[in-house]
Design a protein around this motif. Structure first.
Motif, PDB file in Angstrom:
ATOM      1  N   THR A  98       0.822  -1.209   0.000  1.00 29.81           N
ATOM      2  CA  THR A  98       0.000   0.000   0.000  1.00 29.81           C
ATOM      3  C   THR A  98       0.862   1.267   0.000  1.00 29.81           C
ATOM      4  OG1 THR A  98      -1.885  -1.032   1.112  1.00 29.81           O
ATOM      5  CG2 THR A  98      -1.640   1.334   1.380  1.00 29.81           C
ATOM      6  N   PHE A  99       0.445   2.256  -0.789  1.00 30.08           N
ATOM      7  CA  PHE A  99       1.094   3.562  -0.803  1.00 30.08           C
ATOM      8  C   PHE A  99       0.315   4.499   0.119  1.00 30.08           C
ATOM      9  CE2 PHE A  99       2.505   1.529  -4.610  1.00 30.08           C
ATOM     10  CZ  PHE A  99       3.773   2.025  -4.864  1.00 30.08           C
ATOM     11  N   LYS A 100       1.035   5.400   0.797  1.00 27.39           N
ATOM     12  CA  LYS A 100       0.333   6.265   1.746  1.00 27.39           C
ATOM     13  C   LYS A 100       1.018   7.616   1.880  1.00 27.39           C
ATOM     14  CE  LYS A 100       2.774   5.037   6.003  1.00 27.39           C
ATOM     15  NZ  LYS A 100       2.620   4.607   7.407  1.00 27.39           N
ATOM     16  N   ILE A 101       0.251   8.569   2.438  1.00 22.08           N
ATOM     17  CA  ILE A 101       0.780   9.842   2.915  1.00 22.08           C
ATOM     18  C   ILE A 101       0.247  10.062   4.325  1.00 22.08           C
ATOM     19  CG2 ILE A 101       1.013  10.917   0.640  1.00 22.08           C
ATOM     20  CD1 ILE A 101      -1.606  12.418   1.174  1.00 22.08           C
ATOM     21  N   GLN A 102       0.868  10.984   5.051  1.00 26.95           N
ATOM     22  CA  GLN A 102       0.408  11.363   6.392  1.00 26.95           C
ATOM     23  C   GLN A 102      -0.064  12.812   6.346  1.00 26.95           C
ATOM     24  OE1 GLN A 102       1.106   7.744   7.843  1.00 26.95           O
ATOM     25  NE2 GLN A 102       0.680   9.326   9.352  1.00 26.95           N
ATOM     26  N   LEU A 103      -1.346  13.035   6.611  1.00 28.63           N
ATOM     27  CA  LEU A 103      -1.892  14.394   6.642  1.00 28.63           C
ATOM     28  C   LEU A 103      -1.499  15.054   7.957  1.00 28.63           C
ATOM     29  CD1 LEU A 103      -5.510  13.786   5.259  1.00 28.63           C
ATOM     30  CD2 LEU A 103      -3.449  14.432   3.989  1.00 28.63           C
TER      31      LEU A 103
ATOM     32  N   LEU B 243      -3.631  11.356  -6.057  1.00 24.79           N
ATOM     33  CA  LEU B 243      -4.570  12.387  -5.613  1.00 24.79           C
ATOM     34  C   LEU B 243      -5.733  11.753  -4.868  1.00 24.79           C
ATOM     35  CD1 LEU B 243      -3.286  13.215  -8.576  1.00 24.79           C
ATOM     36  CD2 LEU B 243      -4.767  15.188  -8.288  1.00 24.79           C
ATOM     37  N   TRP B 244      -5.844  12.099  -3.577  1.00 24.81           N
ATOM     38  CA  TRP B 244      -6.942  11.622  -2.754  1.00 24.81           C
ATOM     39  C   TRP B 244      -8.088  12.636  -2.743  1.00 24.81           C
ATOM     40  CZ3 TRP B 244      -1.905  10.331  -1.796  1.00 24.81           C
ATOM     41  CH2 TRP B 244      -1.629   8.986  -1.525  1.00 24.81           C
TER      42      TRP B 244
ATOM     43  N   SER C  25      -2.094  13.355  12.428  1.00 29.82           N
ATOM     44  CA  SER C  25      -1.189  12.689  11.482  1.00 29.82           C
ATOM     45  C   SER C  25      -1.941  11.527  10.832  1.00 29.82           C
ATOM     46  CB  SER C  25       0.072  12.196  12.186  1.00 29.82           C
ATOM     47  OG  SER C  25       0.998  11.674  11.249  1.00 29.82           O
ATOM     48  N   LYS C  26      -3.002  11.878  10.111  1.00 23.72           N
ATOM     49  CA  LYS C  26      -3.854  10.846   9.531  1.00 23.72           C
ATOM     50  C   LYS C  26      -3.163  10.136   8.374  1.00 23.72           C
ATOM     51  CE  LYS C  26      -8.396   9.966   7.496  1.00 23.72           C
ATOM     52  NZ  LYS C  26      -9.667  10.549   7.046  1.00 23.72           N
ATOM     53  N   ASN C  27      -3.263   8.828   8.388  1.00 19.81           N
ATOM     54  CA  ASN C  27      -2.686   7.983   7.350  1.00 19.81           C
ATOM     55  C   ASN C  27      -3.746   7.758   6.269  1.00 19.81           C
ATOM     56  OD1 ASN C  27      -1.943   5.661   5.869  1.00 19.81           O
ATOM     57  ND2 ASN C  27      -0.758   4.866   7.576  1.00 19.81           N
ATOM     58  N   VAL C  28      -3.493   8.214   5.042  1.00 18.39           N
ATOM     59  CA  VAL C  28      -4.402   7.937   3.928  1.00 18.39           C
ATOM     60  C   VAL C  28      -3.658   7.095   2.900  1.00 18.39           C
ATOM     61  CG1 VAL C  28      -5.848   9.959   4.293  1.00 18.39           C
ATOM     62  CG2 VAL C  28      -3.889  10.154   2.806  1.00 18.39           C
ATOM     63  N   GLN C  29      -4.348   6.116   2.361  1.00 21.19           N
ATOM     64  CA  GLN C  29      -3.680   5.085   1.574  1.00 21.19           C
ATOM     65  C   GLN C  29      -4.309   4.923   0.197  1.00 21.19           C
ATOM     66  OE1 GLN C  29      -3.922   1.525   3.937  1.00 21.19           O
ATOM     67  NE2 GLN C  29      -2.859   2.414   5.682  1.00 21.19           N
TER      68      GLN C  29
END
Length: 210
Positions: A87-92, A134-135, A149-153
């Protein structure tokens, strides 16, 4: 673009990466320069270097994009420890309080800044794959905003499809029964990907999907 074109904007890609890509801890300055280079002639005036250092970045844009967008660009990473392998993710981590002020580090909840009716774009960039993800910022603002620090994947198959076809989109099921549609694209298709991202978010809102 504006009358003064910064040198980093016209460098060949290999030279740009050699000069500006950090060895680690990819900075907002680097991510924002990559973004502006990818958008090309769709950017109506390049922000000054000081603005490029800070998240979010507001850009004046040309058709077919909206006149202005507010970009939250994070480094996209891939970790084998995620529940779904690959899974690819970013941290908001950046946002505003409910009353629109910059959220301090101790704030438990935050929202994307929509001041002046500028639409926020939640975006990840994977430097090794040279790919944007792009989420749906509208979805992640629901139900009290997002944590500090929300993790979105995104599922890896959306990324692999974009690497193969230059642009792709697909869905991911979230907690609470919501479905998020995610868009991924190579830099030369980013304008198209942004238009698709906005259309998909608008459709979801209009159809009451969240």
């Amino acid at each position: 673009m504006g009358s003064t074109t910064p040198g980093w904007l016209t460098l060949p890609e290999d030279e740009f990466q050699e000069r500006y890509r950090p060895a680690k801890n990819f900075t907002s300055g680097y991510l924002h320069r990559v973004l502006v280079r990818a958008l090309g002639s769709a950017v109506d005036g390049v922000p000054p270097d000081e603005a490029l250092k800070h998240k979010p970045l507001v850009l004046d844009l040309a058709s077919p994009l909206p006149p202005r967008l507010r970009f939250y660009v994070y480094t996209a990473t891939q970790h084998p420890s995620e529940r779904q392998l690959g899974t690819f993710k970013i941290q908001l981590t950046v946002g505003v309080t409910r009353d629109g002020k910059p959220a301090p580090p101790e704030a438990k909840r935050r929202w994307f800044d929509r001041a002046d009716n500028i639409r926020p774009i939640a975006m990840g960039y994977h430097p090794d794959w040279n790919l944007f993800i792009l989420w749906d910022a509208d979805l992640h603002d629901l139900n009290g905003g997002f944590g500090s620090s929300k993790n979105v994947q995104t599922p890896p198959e959306i990324v692999w499809a974009a690497l193969a076809k230059d642009i792709s989109h697909g869905s991911r099921r979230l907690h609470g029964g919501l479905t998020e549609t995610i868009v991924a694209a190579r830099p030369h298709r980013l304008v198209e990907a942004l238009s698709l991202r906005i259309d998909l978010s608008n459709e979801a809102m209009c159809e009451g999907l969240f």
